[in-house]
Enzyme design. Structure first.
Site, PDB file in Angstrom:
ATOM      1  N   LEU A 169      26.874   8.096-137.704  1.00  0.00           N
ATOM      2  CA  LEU A 169      26.706   8.390-136.288  1.00  0.00           C
ATOM      3  C   LEU A 169      28.045   8.861-135.735  1.00  0.00           C
ATOM      4  O   LEU A 169      29.088   8.655-136.367  1.00  0.00           O
ATOM      5  CB  LEU A 169      26.236   7.135-135.536  1.00  0.00           C
ATOM      6  N   SER A 170      28.024   9.462-134.553  1.00  0.00           N
ATOM      7  CA  SER A 170      29.297   9.944-134.016  1.00  0.00           C
ATOM      8  C   SER A 170      30.281   8.799-133.835  1.00  0.00           C
ATOM      9  O   SER A 170      31.487   8.990-133.969  1.00  0.00           O
ATOM     10  CB  SER A 170      29.084  10.693-132.701  1.00  0.00           C
ATOM     11  N   GLU A 171      29.778   7.579-133.539  1.00  0.00           N
ATOM     12  CA  GLU A 171      30.675   6.439-133.417  1.00  0.00           C
ATOM     13  C   GLU A 171      29.999   5.142-133.846  1.00  0.00           C
ATOM     14  O   GLU A 171      28.809   4.937-133.586  1.00  0.00           O
ATOM     15  CB  GLU A 171      31.137   6.259-131.968  1.00  0.00           C
ATOM     16  N   THR A 172      30.784   4.301-134.515  1.00  0.00           N
ATOM     17  CA  THR A 172      30.412   2.908-134.748  1.00  0.00           C
ATOM     18  C   THR A 172      31.468   2.037-134.066  1.00  0.00           C
ATOM     19  O   THR A 172      32.666   2.235-134.269  1.00  0.00           O
ATOM     20  CB  THR A 172      30.355   2.581-136.244  1.00  0.00           C
ATOM     21  N   VAL A 183      39.260   6.257-133.520  1.00  0.00           N
ATOM     22  CA  VAL A 183      39.637   7.043-132.349  1.00  0.00           C
ATOM     23  C   VAL A 183      40.193   6.120-131.266  1.00  0.00           C
ATOM     24  O   VAL A 183      39.986   4.906-131.286  1.00  0.00           O
ATOM     25  CB  VAL A 183      38.443   7.853-131.803  1.00  0.00           C
TER      26      VAL A 183
END
Length: 268
Positions: free
Chosen positions: A44-47, A68
């Site tokens: 996914l774009s972020e975890t 990030v």
């Protein structure tokens, strides 16, 4: 022991909208390589990973490629999990992050996140950026990402970037934005360097775009729409050097992660 995992659609009013984020509660920090491997596996774009620390919560965010400094939708998803599923008492959460303290409060419209404003500075339009976007922006500004300002919502909708060319630019990503027809402004966000060609809804991007549009429109409160295939609405309020981002989140999935030989490495 297995790890809990939640998948939440953030900046969404119903499932299959907004931006999906994985949220993994931890008792203690795992090795960074394990966190990165989980994020890559989730794809996914972020975890988001978090560890309770007294009356605060330590929070970190990982794309499939890297950690990030700031992520809006995964913060929104984490707050949703803590409020709805893990019994957080009270109306406010305080997160310790790479971007300092971030606060999230319950509000009538969903959850309100108190983030730093990240105003961008005007620069000359780069020929390489215009070629990568296959459309020349009216104006270009630079922060950690480029903010490419177009004349119309339709131009932003129709962008078909060359992601390999975007990856060669000297900034992390590109936010394409324009005035909206139904909303104050619209955007699309491209982060091929982070293995996220187009992010569905990017809360942190509004820390850059909202100050620009607030100054241009002479407004402190704005409603923005991200024009990805999934789409999502972000309500923005400018307060001094902060941006308050308001959105909703909905549950998609809850499960367990099984990884052999997990090692807890303690405080970072």
């Amino acid at each position: 022991m297995p790890l809990q995992i939640f998948q939440i659609d953030a900046f969404a009013e119903r499932v299959f909208e907004g931006n999906p984020a994985a949220v993994v509660p931890l008792d203690d920090w795992l090795d960074d390589d394990v966190l990165q491997a989980i994020a890559m596996e989730n794809n996914l774009s972020e975890t988001a990973f978090f560890v309770p620390a007294g009356d605060r919560v330590e929070l970190r965010w990982f794309t499939p490629r890297a950690e990030v400094d700031l992520c809006g939708h995964a913060t929104l998803a984490t707050a949703h999990v803590l409020f709805k599923h893990l019994g957080h008492d009270g109306d406010e959460l305080r997160f310790d992050t790479r971007s300092g303290e971030l606060r999230v409060r319950r509000c009538d419209d969903g959850l309100a996140m108190d983030f730093p404003a990240l105003p961008a500075e005007p620069v000359d339009v780069l020929p390489a950026l215009a070629e990568a976007l296959r459309c020349r922006p009216q104006q270009l500004l630079a922060a950690p990402d480029y903010l490419a300002v177009f004349e119309s919502e339709e131009q932003v909708r129709m962008l078909e970037p060359d992601f390999a060319a975007l990856k060669r630019l000297d900034r992390r990503g590109v936010i394409a934005t324009a005035p909206g027809r139904e909303w104050d402004f619209v955007s699309r966000c491209f982060y091929p360097k982070l293995d996220v060609n187009e992010d569905p809804v990017t809360g942190s991007a509004h820390c850059k775009s909202a100050p620009y549009w607030g100054q241009r429109l002479g407004r402190k409160e704005l409603v923005a729409r991200q024009l990805s295939a999934r789409g999502g609405t972000v309500r923005c309020r400018l307060v001094d050097d902060r941006v308050i981002l308001v959105g909703q989140a909905v549950d998609y999935m809850r499960g367990e992660i099984w990884v052999d030989g997990l090692e807890v490495r303690g405080k970072r």
